[in-house]
Design a protein around this motif. Structure first.
Motif, short mmCIF file in Angstrom:
data_model
loop_
_atom_site.label_atom_id
_atom_site.label_comp_id
_atom_site.label_asym_id
_atom_site.label_seq_id
_atom_site.Cartn_x
_atom_site.Cartn_y
_atom_site.Cartn_z
N TRP A 1 0.81 -1.22 0.00
CA TRP A 1 0.00 0.00 0.00
C TRP A 1 0.84 1.28 0.00
O TRP A 1 0.30 2.36 0.22
N TRP A 2 2.15 1.15 -0.19
CA TRP A 2 2.98 2.36 -0.34
C TRP A 2 2.49 3.16 -1.56
O TRP A 2 2.16 2.56 -2.58
N PRO A 3 2.36 4.50 -1.47
CA PRO A 3 2.79 5.37 -0.37
C PRO A 3 1.71 5.69 0.68
O PRO A 3 1.98 6.48 1.57
N GLN A 4 0.51 5.09 0.55
CA GLN A 4 -0.50 5.37 1.57
C GLN A 4 -0.03 4.89 2.93
O GLN A 4 -0.20 5.58 3.94
N THR A 5 0.54 3.71 2.98
CA THR A 5 1.24 3.25 4.18
C THR A 5 2.72 3.53 3.98
O THR A 5 3.30 3.10 2.99
N ALA A 6 3.31 4.23 4.94
CA ALA A 6 4.67 4.74 4.72
C ALA A 6 5.71 4.11 5.63
O ALA A 6 6.86 4.57 5.64
N GLY A 7 5.34 3.07 6.37
CA GLY A 7 6.36 2.45 7.20
C GLY A 7 5.82 1.29 8.00
O GLY A 7 4.63 1.22 8.32
N ALA A 8 6.73 0.37 8.34
CA ALA A 8 6.42 -0.79 9.17
C ALA A 8 7.59 -1.03 10.10
O ALA A 8 8.69 -1.37 9.65
N ILE A 9 7.36 -0.84 11.39
CA ILE A 9 8.40 -1.04 12.40
C ILE A 9 7.96 -2.20 13.28
O ILE A 9 7.08 -2.06 14.13
N VAL A 10 8.57 -3.35 13.06
CA VAL A 10 8.14 -4.56 13.74
C VAL A 10 8.59 -4.54 15.20
O VAL A 10 9.63 -3.96 15.54
N TRP A 11 7.78 -5.12 16.06
CA TRP A 11 8.19 -5.36 17.43
C TRP A 11 8.69 -6.80 17.50
O TRP A 11 7.89 -7.71 17.36
N GLN A 12 9.93 -7.08 17.68
CA GLN A 12 11.05 -6.25 18.02
C GLN A 12 12.26 -6.86 17.37
O GLN A 12 12.22 -8.02 16.94
N LEU A 13 13.38 -6.16 17.26
CA LEU A 13 14.58 -6.72 16.65
C LEU A 13 15.25 -7.73 17.56
O LEU A 13 15.60 -8.83 17.14
N ASN A 14 15.44 -7.38 18.83
CA ASN A 14 16.37 -8.09 19.69
C ASN A 14 15.75 -8.50 21.01
O ASN A 14 14.68 -8.02 21.38
N ASP A 15 16.43 -9.37 21.72
CA ASP A 15 16.05 -9.78 23.06
C ASP A 15 17.16 -9.45 24.04
O ASP A 15 18.32 -9.29 23.64
N CYS A 16 16.82 -9.41 25.32
CA CYS A 16 17.80 -9.07 26.35
C CYS A 16 18.16 -10.27 27.23
O CYS A 16 18.99 -10.14 28.13
N TRP A 17 17.55 -11.44 26.97
CA TRP A 17 17.88 -12.67 27.69
C TRP A 17 17.17 -13.80 26.95
O TRP A 17 16.42 -13.55 26.01
N PRO A 18 17.39 -15.07 27.32
CA PRO A 18 16.74 -16.17 26.59
C PRO A 18 15.27 -16.28 26.95
O PRO A 18 14.93 -16.62 28.09
N VAL A 19 14.38 -16.03 25.99
CA VAL A 19 12.96 -15.91 26.29
C VAL A 19 12.14 -16.15 25.03
O VAL A 19 12.63 -15.96 23.91
N THR A 20 10.91 -16.62 25.22
CA THR A 20 9.95 -16.63 24.12
C THR A 20 9.43 -15.21 23.96
O THR A 20 8.92 -14.62 24.92
N SER A 21 9.56 -14.65 22.78
CA SER A 21 9.22 -13.24 22.62
C SER A 21 8.92 -12.92 21.17
O SER A 21 8.93 -13.78 20.31
#
Length: 834
Positions: free
Chosen positions: A598-618
């Protein structure tokens, strides 16, 4: 010329002592060697006095540390201050409630992790040995006391993290441990200086055509009143400004012709220039400052269209589709994070075709290393102020700390070309509207809006008017939160959490957001990380250990519910692990493909999340042991510069989740995309059932939507046929393929292993070659099951009959190559369904 200011780090000879609070016998009153920068958990772990909090059920076993107090102590040699000399004790970061003493005299008390501190100790420093002590009180007890003072404010978790200026997720989150760190978490030093020093340097960088301008605002601290000179240079251009006697500020401007612009990843080179700023008194060099800067223009276009408002990044005049991820601190025990570790993480973002990282508001203002790396790699940074998911009191003792930390960090971050935006808070205005806060807020009734709509934007406007500011994410511009819901998908930024919490991921296609700044779907850590962190008897969905590493509310139920409509759960825990990992990747790929279409009507997608801070299901794409999950490979594919995706469209080309299937070609490159496109409906064994061709023509940084010929959509058996669209010839570097299935994978008649596979030793690791004689979907080598250091260059590879692929496995260890072909290692959708 030597600089008069001399900095002596105080990083050696520290000890850590338990002062108070219930602790095990071996810890109570104990003193152990300490590292600075460091934290209590890391020091006690190194001394063997606590178990690793990331393993098994140890996090819960360390809850006694929440209410303990500690002392860091060292001795250092010095000489007394001489006439006219200033001697400062400088802490770059204290976590968090600290009392500082030098030679038995209290110097200060602090209560903010997000600030640095400088104390004049010239009257306390002495010749010979000097004793420095830093006592840390319980952050939890302090926060409880502040909440009693200012009145209750709601938050999603039991601890009042919003009553103290400390990393919010230090108190636990739905992906993070509840450890509540304490310690001298950044550098500490003695600085000795005369006459004056640089207190703050704020380079404000702008560009017009090829003309770059650096307006350098300098604040000085004086020990005497004589005239000063500030000298600056960059790209061979120099300029100076005088600061008259007694004055403490000046501005020096550099006009630099013929600059090369800094571009985000995927748009050009991230060009940087060295900037130096020197402070002089007569011929004496008093202090110096050096950073790298980049020349670029960044505008966030937010226009009121009557029925909505877009939110589009325009960099150097070029509209940019934001391909990004949210960021949390990369290790909960943050003093273990090195620049090399950050470089690996930023590298993974770039390798997944991302161009932006959003630093989420429950974490920190990141380190210079982080922003430097983003500068170098062309990764734009969206910076949240540290406010997240809670109502915040606006009076003392919080407001003064907020002002101080914001002023310091906005000034600190001005040089970084990567920093493109400030955001006042994460979900706090949304929380006020939807989460029942108005009935729960106590005290004076404030909940933080003054920070987001007055205090923080005023500070940004004063100190860094070159950056865009928005009060919150999500946020609907041009309206108050009473007029338009802050998470209205037609206005500005949006978060999508109905998917994951309640709805199937196909819900992503039910609307077209203007900018999706947070959305996600869970999956477990990689198998090597799971097996390192949990003993075998805890590797089951209902175990205490597994659930301690699955922090989400009803997380397993949501994993299983999200899986059921699409894939079988597998025969045992290990196959369930693969199925849920795959489903996480599928869900996010589905959403991003929709947004990009849908670009340019939708102009971005920032997924949650890149990284983890410990071993976890996330929701992370890279787990806490730094291993990429299947989601990371899905992001790499769906964020690729060119994408073919089958999407439903209405008769008028508009949104219709039940509309006819179309093919959308997304071209996020500077070159036009002109290609012969081939549609092929085929049986699973590769037999061609229908073929059509079309001419594909997509302008640079644009999309094109093509109707799919009806005869290639008219399947006779939805469970036994697929549709592919090929631009270019399969096997060529520029080949792009789109795939459409007519039924959910659980209902497709896949053959379990329609391929031949072989594995051999190769330079730097191993090669796995797969030659398909039928459709094999999302073929993946789970290389970490063979060796924890093994990693494949690609995953989620779909092959049709007569197509082959070579996976390259990086691994220095000697293993049997055949191990990469094992049933639980070389996996696919077929291995779950067939």
């Amino acid at each position: 010329m030597a600089v008069t200011l001399v900095a002596n780090p105080l990083h050696e000879g520290w000890s850590l002592t338990h002062l108070g609070g219930d602790a095990p016998q071996e810890v109570a009153g104990a003193t152990v060697p300490a590292e600075v920068p460091g934290s209590t958990h890391v020091d006690l772990l190194r001394a063997g006095l606590i178990p690793d909090p990331y393993l098994d059920r140890n996090e819960k076993a360390l809850e006694w540390m929440w209410t303990c107090s500690w002392r860091y102590a060292t001795e250092f040699a010095a000489t007394p201050a001489t006439d006219g000399e200033r001697v400062d004790l400088v802490f770059d970061g204290l976590d968090t409630v600290a009392t500082v003493r030098l030679n038995g005299t209290e110097v200060a008390r602090t209560k903010n992790m997000h600030r640095s501190y400088r104390f004049d100790v010239r009257e306390l420093i002495r010749g010979g040995a000097n004793a420095l002590e830093v006592d840390f009180a319980s952050a939890l007890e302090y926060a409880n006391g502040v909440q009693d003072e200012v009145g209750f404010r709601p938050s999603p978790y039991p601890h009042p993290y919003h009553a103290i200026r400390k990393m919010a997720c230090s108190f636990g989150w739905d992906w993070g441990p509840d450890l509540q760190t304490a310690g001298i978490w950044k550098g500490v030093r003695i600085e000795r200086w005369r006459t004056a020093r640089l207190d703050a340097v704020r380079p404000l960088v702008t560009v017009d055509g090829t003309q770059g301008t650096v307006q350098i605002h300098v604040d000085v601290e004086r020990a005497s009143s004589e005239p000063l000179t500030v000298h600056a240079s960059a790209a061979g251009i120099e300029a100076s400004v005088a600061i008259p006697a007694g004055e403490t500020a000046g501005v020096v401007t550099l006009e630099i012709p013929d600059v090369e612009r800094w571009w985000p990843h995927g748009y050009g080179e991230a060009r940087l220039y060295d900037l130096t700023v020197d402070l002089h008194s007569s011929d004496e060099l008093l202090d110096s400052y050096a950073r790298r800067i980049g020349f670029r223009s960044v505008e966030v276009v937010v226009e009121n269209e009557g029925d909505g408002a877009g939110f589009t990044y325009v960099v150097n005049g070029q509209a940019v589709f934001v391909k990004g991820a949210n960021w949390i601190p990369d290790d909960h025990l943050m003093t273990r994070i090195t620049k090399e570790r950050l470089a690996r993480r930023i590298g993974q973002a770039v390798d997944a075709n991302m161009n932006l990282i959003r630093i989420w508001g429950g974490g920190i203002y990141e380190t210079e290393d982080f922003y430097d790396l983003c500068d170098e790699r062309g990764v734009m940074v969206w910076q949240d102020f540290p406010f997240a998911c809670a109502a915040y009191a606006e009076g003392s003792p919080i407001v003064e700390e907020v002002r101080a930390e914001a002023r310091e960090n906005v000034a600190r971050l001005t040089p970084h070309a990567s920093l493109v935006m400030y955001n006042g808070s994460n979900e706090n205005i949304w929380g006020w509207c939807d989460w029942g806060w108005p009935e729960k807020v106590g005290g004076d009734g404030t909940w933080g809006l003054k920070y987001y709509e007055e205090i923080l934007p005023e500070i940004v406007a004063e100190l860094d008017p070159t950056r865009f500011y928005t009060p919150s994410s999500p946020y609907s511009p041009f309206h108050t939160h009473e007029e338009v819901h802050p998470n209205d998908k037609a206005w500005g930024t949006s978060h999508e959490w109905e998917v994951w919490n309640r709805l199937d991921y196909t819900h992503y296609r039910s609307y077209v957001p203007r900018f999706m700044s947070e959305f996600g779907f869970q999956g477990p850590a990689t198998w090597a990380t799971v097996t390192r962190s949990l003993p075998e008897d805890q590797r089951r969905q209902d175990s205490e250990g597994w659930l301690l590493h699955q922090k989400a509310d009803h997380g397993n139920d949501k994993l299983n519910g999200g899986l059921a409509a699409h894939l079988p759960a597998g025969r045992d825990f290990e196959e369930w692990h693969w199925a849920t990992s795959l489903n996480q990747a599928r869900a996010i790929e589905f959403g991003i493909a929709h947004y990009r279409s849908w670009w340019p009507q939708t102009a971005g997608a920032i997924v949650w999340q890149l990284n983890d801070c410990w071993p976890v299901t996330s929701w992370a794409a890279v787990d806490g042991d730094e291993r990429p999950k299947p989601l990371w490979y899905a992001l790499k594919h769906v964020f690729a510069p060119r994408l073919l995706t089958f999407q439903p469209r209405g008769a008028d080309g508009g949104l219709d989740p039940e509309g006819a299937t179309h093919l959308v070609a997304v071209n996020d490159t500077d070159q036009a995309w002109s290609e012969t496109l081939t549609f092929t409906r085929m049986s699973l064994d590769g037999t061609e059932l229908a073929v059509a061709t079309a001419h594909l023509a997509v302008e640079p940084r644009s999309t094109a939507t093509l109707a799919v010929p009806g005869h290639v959509l008219e399947t006779a058996d939805a469970s036994a046929e697929v549709l592919v669209a090929d631009a270019g010839y399969p096997g060529d570097d520029d080949h792009v393929r789109g795939l459409h299935v007519f039924a959910e994978d659980k209902d497709v008649a896949y053959e379990r292993a329609p391929y031949r596979a072989s594995a051999v030793r190769a330079p730097g690791g191993y090669e796995v070659t797969v030659a398909a004689h039928g459709l094999v979907r999302d073929l993946t080598v789970l290389a970490d099951k063979v060796h924890p250091d093994a990693q494949a260059d690609d995953a989620l590879v779909t092959l049709v009959a007569e197509q082959s692929h070579v996976f390259r496995i990086s691994c220095e260890a000697e293993v049997d190559p055949e191990a990469f072909l094992a049933d639980r290692v070389l996996v696919s959708v077929n291995s779950l369904v067939g």
